[in-house]
Structures are given as structure tokens and as C-alpha cells.
Design an enzyme around this catalytic site. Structure first.
Site, PDB file in Angstrom:
ATOM      1  N   GLU A 277      31.292 137.587  63.677  1.00 56.88           N
ATOM      2  CA  GLU A 277      30.330 138.236  64.570  1.00 56.88           C
ATOM      3  C   GLU A 277      30.149 139.710  64.209  1.00 56.88           C
ATOM      4  OE1 GLU A 277      32.356 137.680  68.286  1.00 56.88           O
ATOM      5  OE2 GLU A 277      31.843 135.559  68.450  1.00 56.88           O
ATOM      6  N   PRO A 278      29.744 140.024  62.999  1.00 61.02           N
ATOM      7  CA  PRO A 278      29.590 141.440  62.651  1.00 61.02           C
ATOM      8  C   PRO A 278      28.349 142.031  63.317  1.00 61.02           C
ATOM      9  CG  PRO A 278      28.748 140.094  60.858  1.00 61.02           C
ATOM     10  CD  PRO A 278      29.322 139.139  61.891  1.00 61.02           C
ATOM     11  N   GLY A 279      28.477 143.230  63.831  1.00 55.73           N
ATOM     12  CA  GLY A 279      27.332 143.922  64.407  1.00 55.73           C
ATOM     13  C   GLY A 279      27.106 145.235  63.662  1.00 55.73           C
ATOM     14  N   CYS A 345      20.220 167.810  81.058  1.00 55.40           N
ATOM     15  CA  CYS A 345      21.014 168.732  81.870  1.00 55.40           C
ATOM     16  C   CYS A 345      22.414 168.190  82.111  1.00 55.40           C
ATOM     17  CB  CYS A 345      20.281 169.016  83.170  1.00 55.40           C
ATOM     18  SG  CYS A 345      18.690 169.761  82.818  1.00 55.40           S
ATOM     19  N   GLU A 346      23.179 168.086  81.055  1.00 56.60           N
ATOM     20  CA  GLU A 346      24.586 167.678  81.081  1.00 56.60           C
ATOM     21  C   GLU A 346      25.247 168.382  79.908  1.00 56.60           C
ATOM     22  OE1 GLU A 346      26.189 165.189  82.936  1.00 56.60           O
ATOM     23  OE2 GLU A 346      24.428 164.335  83.938  1.00 56.60           O
ATOM     24  N   TYR A 374      24.306 150.432  68.049  1.00 58.34           N
ATOM     25  CA  TYR A 374      24.666 151.037  69.330  1.00 58.34           C
ATOM     26  C   TYR A 374      23.930 152.366  69.525  1.00 58.34           C
ATOM     27  CZ  TYR A 374      28.104 147.395  68.678  1.00 58.34           C
ATOM     28  OH  TYR A 374      28.689 146.185  68.439  1.00 58.34           O
TER      29      TYR A 374
HETATM   30  C1  LIG Z   1      30.480 143.813  70.247  1.00 55.07           C
HETATM   31  C2  LIG Z   1      31.024 142.525  69.779  1.00 55.07           C
HETATM   32  C3  LIG Z   1      30.963 142.186  68.435  1.00 55.07           C
HETATM   33  C4  LIG Z   1      30.435 143.112  67.370  1.00 55.07           C
HETATM   34  O1  LIG Z   1      31.305 144.168  67.115  1.00 55.07           O
HETATM   35  P1  LIG Z   1      31.015 145.137  65.869  1.00 55.07           P
HETATM   36  O2  LIG Z   1      32.091 146.135  65.951  1.00 55.07           O
HETATM   37  O3  LIG Z   1      29.679 145.723  66.092  1.00 55.07           O
HETATM   38  O4  LIG Z   1      31.079 144.311  64.646  1.00 55.07           O
HETATM   39  C5  LIG Z   1      31.419 140.934  68.062  1.00 55.07           C
HETATM   40  N1  LIG Z   1      31.923 140.069  68.969  1.00 55.07           N
HETATM   41  C6  LIG Z   1      32.003 140.374  70.280  1.00 55.07           C
HETATM   42  C7  LIG Z   1      32.565 139.371  71.224  1.00 55.07           C
HETATM   43  C8  LIG Z   1      31.560 141.605  70.731  1.00 55.07           C
HETATM   44  O5  LIG Z   1      31.650 141.925  72.027  1.00 55.07           O
END
Ligand SMILES: *Cc1c(COP(=O)(O)O)cnc(C)c1O
Length: 426
Positions: A277-279, A345-346, A374
Site C-alpha cells: 500500500e505505498p502512498g 493568522c496563526e 499529503y
Molecule cells: C496511510 C496509509 C498507507 C500509506 O502510507 P505511506 O506512508 O504514504 O506509504 C498505507 N496503508 C495504510 C493502512 C495507511 O493508513
């Protein structure tokens, strides 16, 4: 690596000069490079090519859910990891097949479960016993079966920022490692469920493979003991979390190749299909936040460079103390030390303090680097600032993929209650 380089002294996204985008769309604006996203998707898949079974690479949609980004990654062969009904619909709209979609998150509602069941997703990553009871009731009520994995909390310190650490026992995520057997036994006795795997995700922006290796090792042990208890574990979802280089002065995070080598070694003999699950890894370096200097204000020590992007556009520095490289789009060859801040304004609306950087003056363009993950997805409208527009580049082409929200639309979204609507006077 990315595709944002100086050409003739001006930063380009692939073959498009950033000032041309700023002129046409205004600032602030996010700019994404297709070539970088495609490259990262390819490099990650290549790093896993040696696995005995082809893995499912499910891009974590929350990192950047823009429709153009999802469509680009769908074409690059990625599935999706979603954490809400909204993300699920976005993934489906982008052409990602339901059987390539994983549903994560601690707070799935019955409505979201039903939506995902109607579409026939690949797998629910269930995070608690009460959740699996609800999922069973929903699936059974629909006369269908939900494929499940439990997300296991391995109690491993990921060594990252506390706010993006998810695999310690005190975090809200997953089922405690030593309660795993009880959770699987519970699920086995419930209707409407089909047990098929285990899942783990210990945090984000990991810069060391050791915590991942420790977590995966524990999962391997658990898979063996679950199978001995008669649970048909065929899938192991190893989550995301691999870090990216934000600060060139810091050690380079592990490469996808090193990660793939570690995964192949640890999971050898698991006889399970792996899910990833890479983001951040896929999209972070593929985006910049382009902003213009409104003015430079004298500070006690260093000047304050006040830009037209703010914490509502890019929240990471105020939320996680995150460090983004800040570059002049057309550097003049000089350098200075400055504080870079937004107009909100922070005091927390600060991108960098005491930062040695390329010199800029009022009217100049600045790029916040590595802002593709993000970034826009966390944007809000605090201080009644409209949502940031987004642009995608491919070669010498570019396109607005989210228009700037008109101020009128932002204001018109609110309604007055009847008792405050001005009455017609007779
Ligand atoms: C956010 C998340 C990801 C992705 O994380 P990265 O650091 O962006 O790779 C994968 N799996 C789950 C369950 C997440 O909450």
C-alpha cells in the site's frame, strides 16, 4: 528522483516552465509531473518482481486522491488502498477495478461497508472485533460474503514522527498481536465473512528498514500459527510507509530495491500473495506547491518571506514539523537566510525558520518541493482561503485538474437559517 529541473535558469515540470503555469492559473497551485508518478510506480513494481506470486500494489489514495493522479496510476497498473466511501468511489471512477481495491481504516461505517460489498472489493482490512461483527451483520444481511484480513498491530516502533506512527500498541490501529488468535476465532464463527489474510502497516515516512523487518517477521510467525489453527491465510498485506527524501542533508531513505530485497527474504516460504500500500513513495516527489512571494518583511534577525500559500494549502509543516525544500523558481544566484511564512493568522503558519535558501524578493515564484503526497489532499479553507488548484504536466502538455475554487462559491456554500433571512417588508 523527480522531473523538476532548471532549464535556462527557470524551473520546469517535465518540459513545462513553472512561470507559464503560474501566469495562467495564478498561485498558489500544486503541479504534478506524470513522468515521476509513472517512474515511481514502475520502480516499485520492479523492486517486487522477484516475488513468487505477482503482488497487488494498492496505491494509498489518501496520499493524493486527485482524479488525474488516480487515473495515471491506474494506467500504470496500480490498485488502490482506500479509507472511506469517498476514496472508494474516487478509485472506481478512475478506472481501478474493484478486485484491486483494499479497504482500510478503524472507523468504517455500515454504509461504507455496504458500498464496498456492492462493488465487490478485493479485501476489507478489519481493525477490531466490533468492526468484524458489524461487517458480518452487513454482509450477511446483503446475502453476500466479505473477504477479510485483520490488521495486526505488531507493537513495533516505526521510528518516525509520533503523528504518523501507527504500529505501537498504544496507537488506535489494528488488533493487538496477542489478541489476533481470538479475533480470527471470532470471525470464523460469524456468518458473511471469508477469512483470507493478515495485514500490517506500522507508519509513514519510514527511513529505516529494521522496524518494517521486525513487523514482517512477527507477521510471518503469526501466519504460521494461524494456519496451524486452521485459518486459510492466503494473503499478506504489508502496508505502505516507505519514506522519501525531503531534506537533501538527511540520509537517503532505503531504496525500493532494498525494500524489495528485504521483503523477498523475510517472506520466502510464506506461500501467500502479498499486497503493498505505498502512498508517499509514489507521489511525494511528483508534486510541488508553486507559490508567489507577496512581500518580504523585516524580522528581528532574518527577514520574513510572506508567500501566498499557507498552512491551509500545505499542512505538513504545521502538523508534523515537516521539512520541505524551498527553491526559487528562477534563482538569481544569491542566497540568504529567511523565515518563510504564509498569510494565515496563526504562528503555526510557518513553512521554515532560519532557512538558508536561494534569494527571493516580492513577486518572485517559489516551489515547495516534494509536496505531491499529503499536500492538496489535506487542504482546507481556513481564513476563508479557497481550495488550492491542481495542475498535471505530461511532457510539454499541462492541464488544470482541479480549478481554483471561486471565492463566491466558497461563500455561497453556507446557508442562512430562515430566521436570519431578511424579511420582505410590506
Ligand atoms: C496511510 C496509509 C498507507 C500509506 O502510507 P505511506 O506512508 O504514504 O506509504 C498505507 N496503508 C495504510 C493502512 C495507511 O493508513
Amino acid at each position: 528522483m523527480d522531473h523538476f529541473d532548471l532549464r535556462d535558469g527557470v524551473m520546469h515540470a517535465e518540459d513545462v516552465a513553472l512561470p507559464a503555469i503560474a501566469e495562467a492559473v495564478g498561485t498558489p497551485v500544486y503541479v504534478y509531473a506524470t513522468a515521476t508518478m509513472e517512474r515511481h510506480a514502475r520502480v516499485f513494481r520492479e523492486a517486487l518482481a522477484a516475488l513468487p506470486q505477482p503482488p497487488l500494489v494498492a496505491y494509498a489514495v489518501k496520499a493524493n486522491p486527485n482524479a488525474a493522479v488516480l487515473a495515471t496510476l491506474a494506467r500504470a497498473g496500480l490498485g488502490a488502498d482506500v479509507v472511506s466511501g469517498g476514496e472508494l468511489l474516487r478509485a472506481l471512477n478512475a478506472g481501478i477495478a474493484p478486485d484491486r481495491i483494499v479497504f482500510s481504516g478503524v472507523g468504517k461505517t455500515a454504509e461504507e461497508m455496504a458500498l464496498a460489498l456492492r462493488h465487490g472489493i478485493f479485501q476489507f482490512n478489519v481493525e477490531s472485533e466490533p468492526e468484524v461483527e458489524m461487517l458480518s451483520a452487513v454482509a450477511h444481511g446483503m446475502g453476500t460474503t466479505a473477504p477479510i484480513a485483520f490488521r495486526i498491530n505488531p507493537d513495533v516502533d516505526a521510528g518516525t514522527h509520533a503523528k504518523i506512527s501507527t504500529g505501537k500498541s498504544e496507537n488506535k490501529f489494528g488488533v493487538a498481536y496477542d489478541r489476533a488468535h481470538a479475533a480470527y476465532a471470532l470471525a470464523r464463527g460469524l456468518p458473511g465473512l471469508s477469512i483470507r489474510g493478515v495485514a500490517v502497516h506500522i507508519g509513514s515516512q519510514l527511513t529505516d528498514l529494521k522496524p518494517l523487518e521486525a513487523a514482517f517477521g512477527k507477521i510471518g510467525t503469526l501466519i504460521e500459527s494461524l494456519r496451524r489453527a486452521g485459518h486459510p491465510i492466503r494473503v499478506a498485506d504489508l502496508g505502505g510507509g516507505l519514506g522519501v527524501p525531503y531534506d537533501p542533508a538527511q540520509p537517503v531513505p532505503p531504496s525500493p530495491a532494498a525494500y524489495g530485497e528485504m521483503v523477498a527474504r523475510i517472506t520466502a516460504g510464506w506461500d501467500a500473495r502479498l499486497v503493498f500500500e505505498p502512498g508517499r513513495l509514489i507521489v511525494a516527489n511528483a508534486g510541488v506547491l508553486l507559490t508567489r512571494v507577496i512581500r518580504v518583511k523585516q524580522g528581528v534577525a532574518e527577514p520574513f518571506v510572506i508567500v501566498d500559500a499557507a498552512m491551509n494549502d500545505l499542512m505538513r509543516p504545521s502538523l508534523y514539523d515537516a521539512w520541505h525544500d524551498i527553491r526559487a523558481v528562477a534563482p538569481d544566484g544569491r542566497r540568504f537566510t529567511a523565515n518563510v511564512v504564509g498569510p494565515v493568522c496563526e504562528s503555526g503558519d510557518t513553512f521554515a525558520m532560519h532557512r538558508p535558501m536561494e534569494h527571493v524578493a516580492a513577486g518572485d515564484l517559489i516551489a515547495f518541493m516534494t509536496a505531491g503526497a499529503y499536500g492538496a489532499t489535506m487542504a482546507g479553507t481556513y481564513n476563508s482561503r479557497p481550495l488550492t488548484p491542481e495542475v498535471i504536466v505530461s511532457g510539454n502538455k499541462w492541464s488544470i485538474v482541479r480549478a481554483r475554487q471561486p471565492l463566491e462559491a466558497l461563500i455561497a456554500a453556507d446557508n442562512l437559517p430562515p430566521w436570519l433571512v431578511a424579511e420582505e417588508t410590506a
